[in-house]
Design a protein around this motif. Structure first.
Motif, PDB file in Angstrom:
ATOM      1  N   LEU A   1       0.803  -1.221   0.000  1.00 42.86           N
ATOM      2  CA  LEU A   1       0.000   0.000   0.000  1.00 42.86           C
ATOM      3  C   LEU A   1       0.838   1.275   0.000  1.00 42.86           C
ATOM      4  CD1 LEU A   1      -2.705  -1.081   2.610  1.00 42.86           C
ATOM      5  CD2 LEU A   1      -2.688  -1.432   0.134  1.00 42.86           C
ATOM      6  N   THR A   2       2.154   1.138  -0.040  1.00 45.95           N
ATOM      7  CA  THR A   2       3.008   2.324   0.057  1.00 45.95           C
ATOM      8  C   THR A   2       3.935   2.516  -1.131  1.00 45.95           C
ATOM      9  OG1 THR A   2       4.601   1.048   1.378  1.00 45.95           O
ATOM     10  CG2 THR A   2       2.963   2.353   2.583  1.00 45.95           C
ATOM     11  N   THR A   3       4.009   1.559  -2.040  1.00 42.11           N
ATOM     12  CA  THR A   3       4.819   1.722  -3.245  1.00 42.11           C
ATOM     13  C   THR A   3       3.906   1.727  -4.469  1.00 42.11           C
ATOM     14  OG1 THR A   3       5.190  -0.674  -3.332  1.00 42.11           O
ATOM     15  CG2 THR A   3       6.861   0.663  -2.241  1.00 42.11           C
ATOM     16  N   PRO A   4       4.198   2.540  -5.483  1.00 37.25           N
ATOM     17  CA  PRO A   4       3.267   2.735  -6.604  1.00 37.25           C
ATOM     18  C   PRO A   4       2.864   1.458  -7.327  1.00 37.25           C
ATOM     19  CG  PRO A   4       4.954   4.435  -6.629  1.00 37.25           C
ATOM     20  CD  PRO A   4       5.351   3.458  -5.561  1.00 37.25           C
ATOM     21  N   PHE A   5       3.834   0.643  -7.768  1.00 36.39           N
ATOM     22  CA  PHE A   5       3.508  -0.537  -8.557  1.00 36.39           C
ATOM     23  C   PHE A   5       2.723  -1.545  -7.739  1.00 36.39           C
ATOM     24  CE2 PHE A   5       4.446  -4.840 -10.065  1.00 36.39           C
ATOM     25  CZ  PHE A   5       4.020  -4.737 -11.387  1.00 36.39           C
ATOM     26  N   ALA A   6       3.177  -1.810  -6.502  1.00 39.44           N
ATOM     27  CA  ALA A   6       2.494  -2.795  -5.660  1.00 39.44           C
ATOM     28  C   ALA A   6       1.084  -2.333  -5.303  1.00 39.44           C
ATOM     29  CB  ALA A   6       3.307  -3.040  -4.393  1.00 39.44           C
ATOM     30  N   ALA A   7       0.911  -1.041  -5.050  1.00 37.29           N
ATOM     31  CA  ALA A   7      -0.418  -0.521  -4.709  1.00 37.29           C
ATOM     32  C   ALA A   7      -1.368  -0.647  -5.895  1.00 37.29           C
ATOM     33  CB  ALA A   7      -0.297   0.939  -4.270  1.00 37.29           C
ATOM     34  N   ARG A   8      -0.887  -0.346  -7.080  1.00 37.97           N
ATOM     35  CA  ARG A   8      -1.733  -0.493  -8.271  1.00 37.97           C
ATOM     36  C   ARG A   8      -2.080  -1.960  -8.512  1.00 37.97           C
ATOM     37  NH1 ARG A   8       0.436   3.806 -12.910  1.00 37.97           N
ATOM     38  NH2 ARG A   8      -0.626   5.633 -11.998  1.00 37.97           N
ATOM     39  N   LEU A   9      -1.111  -2.838  -8.307  1.00 37.27           N
ATOM     40  CA  LEU A   9      -1.370  -4.271  -8.464  1.00 37.27           C
ATOM     41  C   LEU A   9      -2.415  -4.736  -7.452  1.00 37.27           C
ATOM     42  CD1 LEU A   9      -0.684  -6.978  -9.790  1.00 37.27           C
ATOM     43  CD2 LEU A   9       1.189  -7.217  -8.140  1.00 37.27           C
ATOM     44  N   ALA A  10      -2.338  -4.238  -6.221  1.00 38.86           N
ATOM     45  CA  ALA A  10      -3.300  -4.618  -5.187  1.00 38.86           C
ATOM     46  C   ALA A  10      -4.710  -4.157  -5.563  1.00 38.86           C
ATOM     47  CB  ALA A  10      -2.883  -4.013  -3.846  1.00 38.86           C
ATOM     48  N   VAL A  11      -4.836  -2.956  -6.103  1.00 40.36           N
ATOM     49  CA  VAL A  11      -6.152  -2.442  -6.512  1.00 40.36           C
ATOM     50  C   VAL A  11      -6.746  -3.309  -7.615  1.00 40.36           C
ATOM     51  CG1 VAL A  11      -7.317  -0.496  -7.612  1.00 40.36           C
ATOM     52  CG2 VAL A  11      -5.688  -0.075  -5.786  1.00 40.36           C
ATOM     53  N   ILE A  12      -5.920  -3.713  -8.570  1.00 41.05           N
ATOM     54  CA  ILE A  12      -6.402  -4.561  -9.666  1.00 41.05           C
ATOM     55  C   ILE A  12      -6.805  -5.936  -9.140  1.00 41.05           C
ATOM     56  CG2 ILE A  12      -5.697  -5.755 -11.782  1.00 41.05           C
ATOM     57  CD1 ILE A  12      -3.945  -3.316 -12.411  1.00 41.05           C
ATOM     58  N   LEU A  13      -6.007  -6.511  -8.230  1.00 39.09           N
ATOM     59  CA  LEU A  13      -6.323  -7.830  -7.681  1.00 39.09           C
ATOM     60  C   LEU A  13      -7.656  -7.815  -6.939  1.00 39.09           C
ATOM     61  CD1 LEU A  13      -2.811  -8.976  -6.375  1.00 39.09           C
ATOM     62  CD2 LEU A  13      -4.043  -9.824  -8.380  1.00 39.09           C
ATOM     63  N   ILE A  14      -7.914  -6.758  -6.196  1.00 39.15           N
ATOM     64  CA  ILE A  14      -9.187  -6.660  -5.476  1.00 39.15           C
ATOM     65  C   ILE A  14     -10.345  -6.541  -6.457  1.00 39.15           C
ATOM     66  CG2 ILE A  14     -10.556  -5.090  -4.054  1.00 39.15           C
ATOM     67  CD1 ILE A  14      -8.230  -4.723  -2.278  1.00 39.15           C
ATOM     68  N   SER A  15     -10.175  -5.773  -7.520  1.00 37.57           N
ATOM     69  CA  SER A  15     -11.231  -5.643  -8.523  1.00 37.57           C
ATOM     70  C   SER A  15     -11.519  -6.993  -9.184  1.00 37.57           C
ATOM     71  CB  SER A  15     -10.828  -4.609  -9.581  1.00 37.57           C
ATOM     72  OG  SER A  15     -10.688  -3.333  -9.001  1.00 37.57           O
TER      73      SER A  15
END
Length: 315
Positions: A164-178
């Motif tokens: 939740l604090t680095t750009p790539f990982a946070a974007r990946l987390a948002v996509i995984l939840i979707s």
């Protein structure tokens, strides 16, 4: 006859009046007000001074749209639009193909316990989305989150991932939840469409010596097309403005250098919300919401033309 017809029309209008009033008050008037505000400089700073006064708000024409498309916010708006398109495409098509894979597995008549798996796989869809996303916020925590702990125990990672604090990982987390929230709906739609395909098609393909892949590409996918196109178009429009995934998980963060209103995981919908409610620039938020509507409408019309939905309706 004319009096009888007029009497029936009056009676119909009486029944329709509550619905028409509700639509007007809750939908039409807010839309008209938003359009009006987009052509002003209305903000939290000048709203109390009144319209048309020296220190108050006034009509400024296309100034807000110029700020977004060609002005100071141009360098922030177009990267935000690109990420929104990437997020929408991955969420929509990823959910569809995951749902399709599960639907094909569960539609196999040799799987006797499929009803158990159907009940389990529909849970992400049955739970409220907001609760699911807030729960994942804890699971993605870099220090005590279960996802990092599981990956470390499986020896897939050595150091915790800063979800939740680095750009790539946070974007990946948002996509995984979707994907997690979206695939059960797609799975159920695909299962219904697959069940409607006559068994005789597959039996004829077996007699011709068709492989499983050939049956999938020649029978299953074409049969799913009529159901899939409207579904994908509507889901694309929904994900394009999917406020929950971007805002509830990361608050749009982590923060992005040089961006005054959008973080790395913000999409157009959440950025518009921030611009309006958090920064108090209501006029700029209204202009962004109009652009958001125009983009979604244009993409939907293009997709419908490509898929032949308009031709089908006319026929």
């Amino acid at each position: 006859m004319k009096n009888l017809k007029a009497k029936k029309n009056r009676k119909a209008y009486i029944y329709l009046t509550p619905a028409l009033i509700s639509i007007t008050v809750l939908s039409i008037l807010p839309m008209l007000y938003t359009i009006f505000i987009a052509f002003t400089n209305y903000s939290l700073k000048n709203q109390n001074y009144g319209y048309g006064t020296a220190a108050g708000w006034k009509i400024v024409g296309l100034y807000q749209f110029q700020q977004i498309l060609t002005g100071a916010l141009k360098s922030q708006f177009f990267p935000l639009l690109l990420w929104t398109l990437i997020f929408t495409a991955l969420s929509t098509f990823g959910s569809y193909f995951i749902g399709l894979i599960f639907a094909m597995c569960l539609s196999d008549k040799n799987m006797k316990e499929s009803f158990i798996y159907k009940g389990l796989l529909v849970i992400p869809w049955a739970l409220p989305g907001a609760i699911t996303i807030v729960s994942f916020r804890g699971l993605f925590n870099s220090q005590y989150g279960s996802i990092n702990l599981m990956l470390q125990q499986l020896h897939l990672i050595k150091e915790p991932i800063m979800w939740l604090t680095t750009p790539f990982a946070a974007r990946l987390a948002v996509i995984l939840i979707s994907l997690w929230i979206g695939f059960p709906y797609m799975m159920n739609v695909c299962m219904g469409a697959i069940s409607a395909i006559p068994d005789t098609h597959y039996e004829a393909a077996d007699l011709d010596g068709a492989t499983g892949f050939q049956k999938f590409t020649k029978i299953t996918l074409p049969s799913l097309a009529k159901t899939s196109y409207p579904l994908l178009i509507s889901n694309f429009a929904f994900n394009f403005n999917n406020f929950n995934s971007a805002y509830l998980l990361t608050d749009g963060g982590p923060s992005k250098a040089g961006s005054s209103f959008a973080g790395w995981t913000d999409i157009l919908g959440s950025a518009t919300y921030k611009m309006s409610t958090l920064q108090g620039n209501f006029a700029l938020g209204a202009a962004m919401s109009i652009l958001l509507f125009l983009i979604i409408g244009t993409l939907s019309i293009i997709n419908m033309n490509i898929s032949g939905q308009f031709k089908e309706s006319e026929g």
